[in-house]
Motif scaffolding. Sequence first.
Motif, PDB file in Angstrom:
ATOM      1  N   MET A 118       0.905  -1.304   0.073  1.00  0.00           N
ATOM      2  CA  MET A 118      -0.037   0.040   0.232  1.00  0.00           C
ATOM      3  C   MET A 118       0.840   1.364  -0.116  1.00  0.00           C
ATOM      4  SD  MET A 118      -3.122  -0.726   2.413  1.00  0.00           S
ATOM      5  CE  MET A 118      -4.483  -2.016   1.954  1.00  0.00           C
ATOM      6  N   GLY A 119       2.183   1.052  -0.128  1.00  0.00           N
ATOM      7  CA  GLY A 119       3.000   2.175  -0.195  1.00  0.00           C
ATOM      8  C   GLY A 119       3.451   2.967   0.999  1.00  0.00           C
ATOM      9  N   LEU A 120       3.054   2.096   2.044  1.00  0.00           N
ATOM     10  CA  LEU A 120       3.593   2.680   3.647  1.00  0.00           C
ATOM     11  C   LEU A 120       4.583   1.632   4.265  1.00  0.00           C
ATOM     12  CD1 LEU A 120      -0.028   3.534   4.642  1.00  0.00           C
ATOM     13  CD2 LEU A 120       1.669   5.156   3.835  1.00  0.00           C
ATOM     14  N   ARG A 121       5.797   2.267   4.240  1.00  0.00           N
ATOM     15  CA  ARG A 121       6.976   1.515   4.902  1.00  0.00           C
ATOM     16  C   ARG A 121       7.441   1.737   6.453  1.00  0.00           C
ATOM     17  NH1 ARG A 121      11.415   0.157   0.086  1.00  0.00           N
ATOM     18  NH2 ARG A 121      12.035  -0.765   1.963  1.00  0.00           N
ATOM     19  N   SER A 122       6.849   3.061   6.876  1.00  0.00           N
ATOM     20  CA  SER A 122       7.488   3.463   8.135  1.00  0.00           C
ATOM     21  C   SER A 122       5.759   3.706   9.005  1.00  0.00           C
ATOM     22  CB  SER A 122       7.875   4.810   8.070  1.00  0.00           C
ATOM     23  OG  SER A 122       9.301   4.586   7.838  1.00  0.00           O
ATOM     24  N   LEU A 123       5.952   3.152  10.274  1.00  0.00           N
ATOM     25  CA  LEU A 123       4.650   3.427  11.024  1.00  0.00           C
ATOM     26  C   LEU A 123       5.167   3.503  12.492  1.00  0.00           C
ATOM     27  CD1 LEU A 123       1.906   3.020  11.800  1.00  0.00           C
ATOM     28  CD2 LEU A 123       1.940   0.446  11.628  1.00  0.00           C
ATOM     29  N   MET A 124       4.735   4.490  13.007  1.00  0.00           N
ATOM     30  CA  MET A 124       4.840   4.844  14.568  1.00  0.00           C
ATOM     31  C   MET A 124       3.482   4.863  15.174  1.00  0.00           C
ATOM     32  SD  MET A 124       6.964   8.115  15.897  1.00  0.00           S
ATOM     33  CE  MET A 124       6.204   9.303  14.600  1.00  0.00           C
ATOM     34  N   SER A 125       3.503   4.152  16.321  1.00  0.00           N
ATOM     35  CA  SER A 125       2.313   3.685  17.188  1.00  0.00           C
ATOM     36  C   SER A 125       2.617   4.274  18.528  1.00  0.00           C
ATOM     37  CB  SER A 125       1.748   2.234  16.943  1.00  0.00           C
ATOM     38  OG  SER A 125       1.342   1.998  15.807  1.00  0.00           O
ATOM     39  N   THR A 126       1.672   5.050  19.088  1.00  0.00           N
ATOM     40  CA  THR A 126       1.952   5.698  20.393  1.00  0.00           C
ATOM     41  C   THR A 126       1.039   5.030  21.402  1.00  0.00           C
ATOM     42  OG1 THR A 126       3.002   7.815  19.487  1.00  0.00           O
ATOM     43  CG2 THR A 126       2.190   7.867  21.937  1.00  0.00           C
ATOM     44  N   GLN A 127       1.325   4.486  22.289  1.00  0.00           N
ATOM     45  CA  GLN A 127       0.022   3.873  23.152  1.00  0.00           C
ATOM     46  C   GLN A 127      -0.653   5.230  24.030  1.00  0.00           C
ATOM     47  OE1 GLN A 127       1.401   2.786  27.292  1.00  0.00           O
ATOM     48  NE2 GLN A 127       0.105   0.876  27.170  1.00  0.00           N
ATOM     49  N   ALA A 137      -4.154   3.490  20.665  1.00  0.00           N
ATOM     50  CA  ALA A 137      -2.890   3.642  20.318  1.00  0.00           C
ATOM     51  C   ALA A 137      -2.844   4.728  19.126  1.00  0.00           C
ATOM     52  CB  ALA A 137      -2.066   2.580  19.735  1.00  0.00           C
ATOM     53  N   LEU A 138      -2.349   5.782  18.992  1.00  0.00           N
ATOM     54  CA  LEU A 138      -2.396   6.770  17.856  1.00  0.00           C
ATOM     55  C   LEU A 138      -1.137   6.170  16.771  1.00  0.00           C
ATOM     56  CD1 LEU A 138      -2.888   9.702  16.560  1.00  0.00           C
ATOM     57  CD2 LEU A 138      -0.957  10.564  17.770  1.00  0.00           C
ATOM     58  N   ASN A 139      -1.774   6.222  15.546  1.00  0.00           N
ATOM     59  CA  ASN A 139      -0.938   5.420  14.491  1.00  0.00           C
ATOM     60  C   ASN A 139      -0.556   6.486  13.472  1.00  0.00           C
ATOM     61  OD1 ASN A 139      -1.250   3.130  16.025  1.00  0.00           O
ATOM     62  ND2 ASN A 139      -3.297   2.947  14.883  1.00  0.00           N
ATOM     63  N   LEU A 140       0.832   6.795  13.081  1.00  0.00           N
ATOM     64  CA  LEU A 140       0.803   7.602  12.109  1.00  0.00           C
ATOM     65  C   LEU A 140       1.835   6.873  10.972  1.00  0.00           C
ATOM     66  CD1 LEU A 140       2.087  10.424  14.521  1.00  0.00           C
ATOM     67  CD2 LEU A 140      -0.126  10.218  13.211  1.00  0.00           C
ATOM     68  N   TYR A 141       1.669   7.049   9.782  1.00  0.00           N
ATOM     69  CA  TYR A 141       2.263   6.196   8.749  1.00  0.00           C
ATOM     70  C   TYR A 141       2.917   7.225   7.755  1.00  0.00           C
ATOM     71  CZ  TYR A 141      -1.227   2.297   9.696  1.00  0.00           C
ATOM     72  OH  TYR A 141      -1.803   1.249  10.315  1.00  0.00           O
ATOM     73  N   ALA A 142       4.180   6.611   7.075  1.00  0.00           N
ATOM     74  CA  ALA A 142       4.879   7.402   6.176  1.00  0.00           C
ATOM     75  C   ALA A 142       5.217   6.582   5.149  1.00  0.00           C
ATOM     76  CB  ALA A 142       6.147   7.951   6.819  1.00  0.00           C
ATOM     77  N   ALA A 143       5.482   7.021   3.847  1.00  0.00           N
ATOM     78  CA  ALA A 143       6.021   6.138   2.639  1.00  0.00           C
ATOM     79  C   ALA A 143       7.272   5.826   2.900  1.00  0.00           C
ATOM     80  CB  ALA A 143       5.367   6.906   1.579  1.00  0.00           C
ATOM     81  N   GLU A 144       8.236   6.720   3.119  1.00  0.00           N
ATOM     82  CA  GLU A 144       9.619   6.338   3.136  1.00  0.00           C
ATOM     83  C   GLU A 144       9.886   5.650   4.303  1.00  0.00           C
ATOM     84  OE1 GLU A 144      11.345   7.129   0.445  1.00  0.00           O
ATOM     85  OE2 GLU A 144       9.871   8.022  -0.467  1.00  0.00           O
ATOM     86  N   PRO A 145      10.989   4.687   4.082  1.00  0.00           N
ATOM     87  CA  PRO A 145      11.603   3.846   5.074  1.00  0.00           C
ATOM     88  C   PRO A 145      12.435   4.789   6.285  1.00  0.00           C
ATOM     89  CG  PRO A 145      12.617   3.591   3.048  1.00  0.00           C
ATOM     90  CD  PRO A 145      11.522   4.270   2.711  1.00  0.00           C
ATOM     91  N   GLU A 146      12.683   4.507   7.339  1.00  0.00           N
ATOM     92  CA  GLU A 146      13.225   5.404   8.404  1.00  0.00           C
ATOM     93  C   GLU A 146      13.003   6.759   8.450  1.00  0.00           C
ATOM     94  OE1 GLU A 146      17.376   4.435   8.698  1.00  0.00           O
ATOM     95  OE2 GLU A 146      16.986   2.327   7.977  1.00  0.00           O
ATOM     96  N   ALA A 147      11.564   6.873   8.220  1.00  0.00           N
ATOM     97  CA  ALA A 147      10.960   8.479   8.108  1.00  0.00           C
ATOM     98  C   ALA A 147      11.160   9.178   9.350  1.00  0.00           C
ATOM     99  CB  ALA A 147       9.505   8.362   7.408  1.00  0.00           C
ATOM    100  N   PHE A 148      10.957   8.379  10.777  1.00  0.00           N
ATOM    101  CA  PHE A 148      10.697   9.070  11.857  1.00  0.00           C
ATOM    102  C   PHE A 148      11.925   9.255  12.828  1.00  0.00           C
ATOM    103  CE2 PHE A 148       6.786   6.722  11.047  1.00  0.00           C
ATOM    104  CZ  PHE A 148       6.069   7.972  10.854  1.00  0.00           C
ATOM    105  N   ASP A 149      12.530  10.353  12.896  1.00  0.00           N
ATOM    106  CA  ASP A 149      13.581  10.711  13.930  1.00  0.00           C
ATOM    107  C   ASP A 149      13.048  10.903  15.121  1.00  0.00           C
ATOM    108  OD1 ASP A 149      12.448  13.373  13.620  1.00  0.00           O
ATOM    109  OD2 ASP A 149      14.201  14.220  12.399  1.00  0.00           O
TER     110      ASP A 149
END
Length: 244
Positions: A118-127, A137-149
């Motif tokens: 589906m074109g989403l390679r990074s995912l950050m979930s916050t409890q 959980a709050l879930n935030l998706y990004a297309a690029e890998p290693e998107a979240f610093d």
Amino acid sequence: MDNEEMLRCLRVAARELASKRSIRDLQLTLAHIVEAAVETIPPVEAGGISLTEDGGVTSQHPTSEAVRELDGLQSRLQEGPCITAMIDPPEDGIVVALDLGGKDAERWPGFAPTAVEMGLRSLMSTQLSSEGGPRAALNLYAAEPEAFDAEARLMAGLFGVQVAMLLYGAEQARHLQQAVDSRDLIGQAKGILMERFALDDDGAFRMLVRSSKDTNMKLVEVARWLHDEATQKAAVPEEGPPAR
């Protein structure tokens, strides 16, 4: 990343959080917070909230159909960053999948390939869960890998705190309303007993307590049964004298 814009979004969401009263308002505020997180954190392209309901996990306020589908997939598989964040989160409560097409694929083998398709390679979930409350959980998706610093994680944590506070407040309000409803129901049941048996308030309450013990039912359940029985009885018209 524009810190002033981030603070503005957080302030707006906080004001909305403090002013809302109804369930509809609650859902609108949750949706606004998700949208603000997606708009404010640069790598994020889509987001939503996962929430446990009736033994399953539902997708709340997804910003895209892909998020809804991926949340549903994680619920069915009981696997994925969102599930991990809700059930077994790290100490900071944030689960990050840096590359679902790479090393993280082994951690969530059932979920990762579909997310990548589906074109989403990074995912950050916050409890978001508080102790004893619903798991979320709050879930935030990004297309690029290693998107979240580190800064993106901090931002997600700040938005997560707001959502957690809102869910906690709603849960406490629900418990308070239940307590008020129970008190009112017991008061009505006492009134019924006082009228039927010419009891005072204390005597009617003791009768309810004794009935609760004898039937092994909760006091409020005895009161509800008595209220329902009286309501049904009042709805049946009394028979008049026989016609001549």
